[in-house]
Design a protein around this motif. Structure first.
Motif, PDB file in Angstrom:
ATOM      1  N   ALA A 174       5.128  56.214 -14.016  1.00  0.00           N
ATOM      2  CA  ALA A 174       6.387  55.494 -13.761  1.00  0.00           C
ATOM      3  C   ALA A 174       6.187  54.424 -12.693  1.00  0.00           C
ATOM      4  O   ALA A 174       6.829  53.375 -12.721  1.00  0.00           O
ATOM      5  CB  ALA A 174       7.467  56.483 -13.334  1.00  0.00           C
ATOM      6  N   ASN A 175       5.258  54.661 -11.761  1.00  0.00           N
ATOM      7  CA  ASN A 175       5.038  53.703 -10.678  1.00  0.00           C
ATOM      8  C   ASN A 175       3.929  52.700 -10.978  1.00  0.00           C
ATOM      9  O   ASN A 175       3.687  51.791 -10.197  1.00  0.00           O
ATOM     10  CB  ASN A 175       4.666  54.447  -9.382  1.00  0.00           C
ATOM     11  N   MET A 176       3.249  52.886 -12.099  1.00  0.00           N
ATOM     12  CA  MET A 176       2.115  52.011 -12.432  1.00  0.00           C
ATOM     13  C   MET A 176       2.597  50.635 -12.859  1.00  0.00           C
ATOM     14  O   MET A 176       3.586  50.510 -13.574  1.00  0.00           O
ATOM     15  CB  MET A 176       1.306  52.672 -13.555  1.00  0.00           C
ATOM     16  N   LYS A 177       1.888  49.589 -12.442  1.00  0.00           N
ATOM     17  CA  LYS A 177       2.255  48.205 -12.795  1.00  0.00           C
ATOM     18  C   LYS A 177       1.446  47.801 -14.034  1.00  0.00           C
ATOM     19  O   LYS A 177       0.346  47.271 -13.928  1.00  0.00           O
ATOM     20  CB  LYS A 177       1.955  47.257 -11.631  1.00  0.00           C
ATOM     21  N   VAL A 178       2.027  48.106 -15.205  1.00  0.00           N
ATOM     22  CA  VAL A 178       1.256  48.018 -16.460  1.00  0.00           C
ATOM     23  C   VAL A 178       1.473  46.699 -17.210  1.00  0.00           C
ATOM     24  O   VAL A 178       2.595  46.206 -17.320  1.00  0.00           O
ATOM     25  CB  VAL A 178       1.640  49.198 -17.390  1.00  0.00           C
ATOM     26  N   ILE A 179       0.368  46.156 -17.742  1.00  0.00           N
ATOM     27  CA  ILE A 179       0.421  45.087 -18.758  1.00  0.00           C
ATOM     28  C   ILE A 179       0.019  45.778 -20.061  1.00  0.00           C
ATOM     29  O   ILE A 179      -1.076  46.340 -20.161  1.00  0.00           O
ATOM     30  CB  ILE A 179      -0.569  43.942 -18.433  1.00  0.00           C
ATOM     31  N   GLY A 185      -7.862  38.744  -6.656  1.00  0.00           N
ATOM     32  CA  GLY A 185      -8.029  39.689  -5.562  1.00  0.00           C
ATOM     33  C   GLY A 185      -7.346  41.036  -5.753  1.00  0.00           C
ATOM     34  O   GLY A 185      -7.240  41.818  -4.808  1.00  0.00           O
ATOM     35  N   PHE A 186      -6.887  41.339  -6.968  1.00  0.00           N
ATOM     36  CA  PHE A 186      -6.212  42.622  -7.196  1.00  0.00           C
ATOM     37  C   PHE A 186      -7.200  43.670  -7.706  1.00  0.00           C
ATOM     38  O   PHE A 186      -8.213  43.342  -8.309  1.00  0.00           O
ATOM     39  CB  PHE A 186      -5.068  42.462  -8.203  1.00  0.00           C
ATOM     40  N   ARG A 187      -6.870  44.934  -7.455  1.00  0.00           N
ATOM     41  CA  ARG A 187      -7.674  46.037  -7.989  1.00  0.00           C
ATOM     42  C   ARG A 187      -7.180  46.293  -9.412  1.00  0.00           C
ATOM     43  O   ARG A 187      -6.020  46.659  -9.620  1.00  0.00           O
ATOM     44  CB  ARG A 187      -7.487  47.278  -7.121  1.00  0.00           C
ATOM     45  N   THR A 188      -8.046  46.075 -10.380  1.00  0.00           N
ATOM     46  CA  THR A 188      -7.635  46.158 -11.781  1.00  0.00           C
ATOM     47  C   THR A 188      -8.172  47.416 -12.465  1.00  0.00           C
ATOM     48  O   THR A 188      -9.268  47.880 -12.161  1.00  0.00           O
ATOM     49  CB  THR A 188      -8.145  44.936 -12.592  1.00  0.00           C
ATOM     50  N   GLU A 200      -7.284  56.180  -8.719  1.00  0.00           N
ATOM     51  CA  GLU A 200      -8.002  55.055  -8.106  1.00  0.00           C
ATOM     52  C   GLU A 200      -7.045  54.011  -7.523  1.00  0.00           C
ATOM     53  O   GLU A 200      -7.472  52.984  -7.017  1.00  0.00           O
ATOM     54  CB  GLU A 200      -8.932  54.396  -9.136  1.00  0.00           C
ATOM     55  N   GLN A 201      -5.755  54.269  -7.662  1.00  0.00           N
ATOM     56  CA  GLN A 201      -4.714  53.405  -7.085  1.00  0.00           C
ATOM     57  C   GLN A 201      -4.912  51.923  -7.422  1.00  0.00           C
ATOM     58  O   GLN A 201      -4.965  51.068  -6.545  1.00  0.00           O
ATOM     59  CB  GLN A 201      -4.671  53.590  -5.562  1.00  0.00           C
ATOM     60  N   VAL A 202      -5.007  51.647  -8.720  1.00  0.00           N
ATOM     61  CA  VAL A 202      -5.164  50.242  -9.138  1.00  0.00           C
ATOM     62  C   VAL A 202      -3.850  49.498  -8.899  1.00  0.00           C
ATOM     63  O   VAL A 202      -2.770  50.093  -8.907  1.00  0.00           O
ATOM     64  CB  VAL A 202      -5.573  50.138 -10.624  1.00  0.00           C
ATOM     65  N   ASP A 203      -3.946  48.188  -8.660  1.00  0.00           N
ATOM     66  CA  ASP A 203      -2.739  47.353  -8.517  1.00  0.00           C
ATOM     67  C   ASP A 203      -2.122  47.099  -9.886  1.00  0.00           C
ATOM     68  O   ASP A 203      -0.911  47.028 -10.040  1.00  0.00           O
ATOM     69  CB  ASP A 203      -3.092  45.999  -7.878  1.00  0.00           C
ATOM     70  N   VAL A 204      -2.996  46.920 -10.880  1.00  0.00           N
ATOM     71  CA  VAL A 204      -2.525  46.634 -12.236  1.00  0.00           C
ATOM     72  C   VAL A 204      -3.310  47.477 -13.228  1.00  0.00           C
ATOM     73  O   VAL A 204      -4.526  47.621 -13.094  1.00  0.00           O
ATOM     74  CB  VAL A 204      -2.668  45.123 -12.578  1.00  0.00           C
ATOM     75  N   ARG A 248       4.115  39.370  -6.375  1.00  0.00           N
ATOM     76  CA  ARG A 248       2.795  39.026  -5.803  1.00  0.00           C
ATOM     77  C   ARG A 248       2.549  37.530  -5.776  1.00  0.00           C
ATOM     78  O   ARG A 248       1.426  37.085  -5.586  1.00  0.00           O
ATOM     79  CB  ARG A 248       1.675  39.678  -6.629  1.00  0.00           C
ATOM     80  N   VAL A 249       3.564  36.723  -6.049  1.00  0.00           N
ATOM     81  CA  VAL A 249       3.327  35.284  -6.148  1.00  0.00           C
ATOM     82  C   VAL A 249       3.225  34.683  -4.749  1.00  0.00           C
ATOM     83  O   VAL A 249       4.196  34.618  -4.015  1.00  0.00           O
ATOM     84  CB  VAL A 249       4.467  34.597  -6.930  1.00  0.00           C
ATOM     85  N   GLY A 250       2.035  34.266  -4.396  1.00  0.00           N
ATOM     86  CA  GLY A 250       1.854  33.550  -3.129  1.00  0.00           C
ATOM     87  C   GLY A 250       1.953  32.062  -3.398  1.00  0.00           C
ATOM     88  O   GLY A 250       2.320  31.640  -4.490  1.00  0.00           O
ATOM     89  N   ASP A 251       1.576  31.257  -2.423  1.00  0.00           N
ATOM     90  CA  ASP A 251       1.646  29.799  -2.610  1.00  0.00           C
ATOM     91  C   ASP A 251       0.667  29.323  -3.666  1.00  0.00           C
ATOM     92  O   ASP A 251       0.832  28.265  -4.251  1.00  0.00           O
ATOM     93  CB  ASP A 251       1.338  29.096  -1.279  1.00  0.00           C
ATOM     94  N   VAL A 252      -0.381  30.140  -3.859  1.00  0.00           N
ATOM     95  CA  VAL A 252      -1.434  29.749  -4.812  1.00  0.00           C
ATOM     96  C   VAL A 252      -0.908  29.614  -6.230  1.00  0.00           C
ATOM     97  O   VAL A 252      -1.333  28.762  -6.992  1.00  0.00           O
ATOM     98  CB  VAL A 252      -2.511  30.855  -4.894  1.00  0.00           C
ATOM     99  N   TYR A 253       0.010  30.512  -6.605  1.00  0.00           N
ATOM    100  CA  TYR A 253       0.339  30.630  -8.022  1.00  0.00           C
ATOM    101  C   TYR A 253       1.440  29.664  -8.410  1.00  0.00           C
ATOM    102  O   TYR A 253       2.615  29.958  -8.352  1.00  0.00           O
ATOM    103  CB  TYR A 253       0.751  32.070  -8.336  1.00  0.00           C
ATOM    104  N   LEU A 254       0.998  28.491  -8.846  1.00  0.00           N
ATOM    105  CA  LEU A 254       1.955  27.480  -9.290  1.00  0.00           C
ATOM    106  C   LEU A 254       2.347  27.785 -10.722  1.00  0.00           C
ATOM    107  O   LEU A 254       1.670  28.522 -11.418  1.00  0.00           O
ATOM    108  CB  LEU A 254       1.290  26.101  -9.228  1.00  0.00           C
TER     109      LEU A 254
END
Length: 540
Positions: A61-66, A89-92, A158-162, A286-292
């Motif tokens: 339920a907490n996993m950020k899934v694609i 830079g994310f743990r995939t 393994e606590q992946v981000d995605v 997770r959108v920083g300034d980088v992600y236009l």
């Protein structure tokens, strides 16, 4: 984390810990064909019981899934998405199928397959717990279901981000579809595949894949035939899903670089992966300034991800170093194409690749061999044994019996012929990867009592095609390939059937060693299983 062998399933001491795990996994393979009616929905709700047994409800339920379904391009789209988010830079975590050589390829962390130690620890944790808690009412999960559950366990621990989850088959009843709230869903190109399970019309197939849509969760797809698109749109509107159709990536956005995966269709998969990643970044905050927005420019991390992505067994070139280290006398061109469209793409790639892969001169060839050295200098100086050899294209082929060789082989032959490539000989072999066994097979040269009826069928289709294309520059098989076919089970003018893959490879190696004037360029295609088996034998 180490597994204690004193409880749970019995372990045989003569096997390595890894082999023990493969034996246990093999026991979960059901002895029925994939086309069995009972596959459909096959007690899908049992999966939720398994999740409870493994305490996975909350982690999922907490996993950020694609979540990605589709007929073609699922693996490529997932690989692009993994590579992009890794480079951000994310743990995939990536769960994909099938594997080519080792089951661990299906579970990737940060772009690398899981190490054996971690794999074994998680494997036995899940297996023993399920063995203990299942009974007659809730039996052990089947093979693919177990692998999907294992993937969720690995990614949670393994606590992946995605977590990028590729659907195994269909969508609605696929084991990955226990995810109730993914961040974003993707549907790749739809076509006819696995029809024995999913229905026979594009509309029915689309309905099955749209089974991964979840209420109000954004989804993306690529342009589809109307029949399929209508169904996707209808399912999306029923669930309030904002469904968008993406366009192929504009190659100019890569600033002169090439996609990491070969073929024109990859621009479509890349376009889908970009949309999935942007949406994931936005919806997870997770959108920083980088992600236009992907308008004028792609972020640097996206370009790097798309150009560095690699997939084993797709448009891969492997020289056979069995005879000598600098050997270009026998080179395998491997591509796991198994649909009519991908056959055409594969044939175009092979036709170009054998022209570029020219060992007569020192050149840098983009070696799609998944090594870090992606540009390997291929050197053979004039005067060396390899340089006077005449290039001879050979086809090494097998496909699953659910595929139609009458659709696959003509498309392959015609596209190669249109590009001036004519196979001197086609070799047909049965699959080595036994479906009821997992793990490194003991390869034997003599296979007694192998049923070769399917390979003879493939051979008939090929011989008929060759008769039909007479008069073109087929350059009838030269004497050197007609002789010495005593190792084959059935030798015809343009083709041969071998009772096993090691025999076919031995035949190729023997021919090249005995005849100084030829160089074999072998296209291995029709099945990812075959590609995996060849890689396994050649890379040893």
């Amino acid at each position: 984390m180490s597994h204690q062998g004193d409880k749970g399933s019995p372990r045989s001491s003569s096997l390595s810990p890894y082999e023990e795990a493969m034996e246990a996994l093999s026991s979960l393979i059901t002895r029925r064909t994939r086309a069995d009616d009972s596959n459909v929905g096959d007690q899908f709700d049992l999966l939720f019981d398994y999740l409870k047994m493994l305490d996975l409800d909350e982690p999922i339920a907490n996993m950020k899934v694609i979540h990605v379904a589709g007929t073609k391009g699922k693996g490529s789209t997932c690989t692009f998405a993994e590579s992009i988010l890794c480079n951000c830079g994310f743990r995939t975590g990536l769960f994909t199928s099938p594997h080519l050589i080792d089951i661990r390829e299906r579970f990737r962390l940060d772009g690398m397959e899981i190490c054996e130690e971690k794999f074994l620890a998680y494997f036995w944790w899940c297996y023993d717990r399920l063995k203990e808690k299942t009974d007659d009412n809730i039996p052990m999960p089947t093979y693919f279901r177990f692998l999907a559950l294992l993937a969720f366990k690995i990614f949670a621990a393994e606590q992946v981000d995605v977590a990028i989850m590729e659907v195994g088959l269909g969508g609605k009843y696929d084991a990955t579809n226990v995810v109730q709230a993914p961040i974003v869903c993707g549907i790749t190109s739809l076509g006819y595949d696995h029809m024995e399970i999913l229905g026979n019309t594009l509309g029915e197939i689309a309905g099955e894949k749209a089974g991964i849509f979840k209420n109000s969760i954004p989804a993306f797809t690529v342009p589809q035939p109307d029949e399929a698109m209508n169904v996707l749109e209808e399912k999306a509107s029923q669930l309030n899903v904002p469904l968008q159709v993406v366009t192929p990536l504009d190659a100019k956005l890569l600033k002169g670089l090439k996609l990491g995966l070969e073929g024109e269709h990859q621009y479509l998969n890349a376009g889908l992966a970009i949309a999935l990643c942007f949406t994931w970044l936005k919806r997870t905050g997770r959108v920083g300034d980088v992600y236009l927005e992907p308008t004028e420019n792609l972020p640097e991390q996206f370009i790097k991800g798309l150009t560095c992505a690699s997939l084993q067994g797709r448009a891969q070139i492997v020289p056979d170093h069995h005879m000598s280290e600098r050997s270009n006398e026998l080179v395998f061109f491997l591509d796991g194409a198994h649909s009519p469209e991908s056959m055409e793409v594969c044939a175009r790639w092979f036709s170009l690749a054998i022209k570029e892969y020219n060992p007569d001169q020192t050149m840098f060839h983009q070696q799609l061999d998944n090594s870090k050295l992606s540009h390997e200098a291929v050197k053979t100086h004039h005067g060396e044994r390899g340089s006077q050899r005449k290039s001879t294209p050979i086809l090494l082929f097998n496909c699953l019996t659910v595929r139609d060789p009458q659709l696959l082989l003509p498309r392959l032959m015609k596209t190669c012929a249109d590009n001036g490539v004519y196979f001197k000989k086609a070799l047909f072999v049965p699959s080595l990867s036994v479906f009821n066994k997992v793990g490194p097979q003991a390869f034997t040269l003599t296979e007694s009592k192998v049923d070769l009826s399917w390979q003879f069928n493939l051979q008939r289709v090929w011989e008929n095609l060759m008769q039909g294309s007479k008069g073109k520059s087929t350059d009838v098989v030269s004497g050197e390939l007609k002789d010495e076919m005593e190792m084959s089970a059935s030798n015809c003018e343009h083709s041969a059937v071998f009772s096993s893959l090691p025999l076919a490879i031995k035949w190729l190696r023997d021919r090249v060693q005995q005849n100084q004037s030829i160089r074999f360029q072998v296209l291995v295609t029709g099945s990812l299983h075959l590609v995996g088996d060849v890689l396994n034998l050649v890379k040893k």
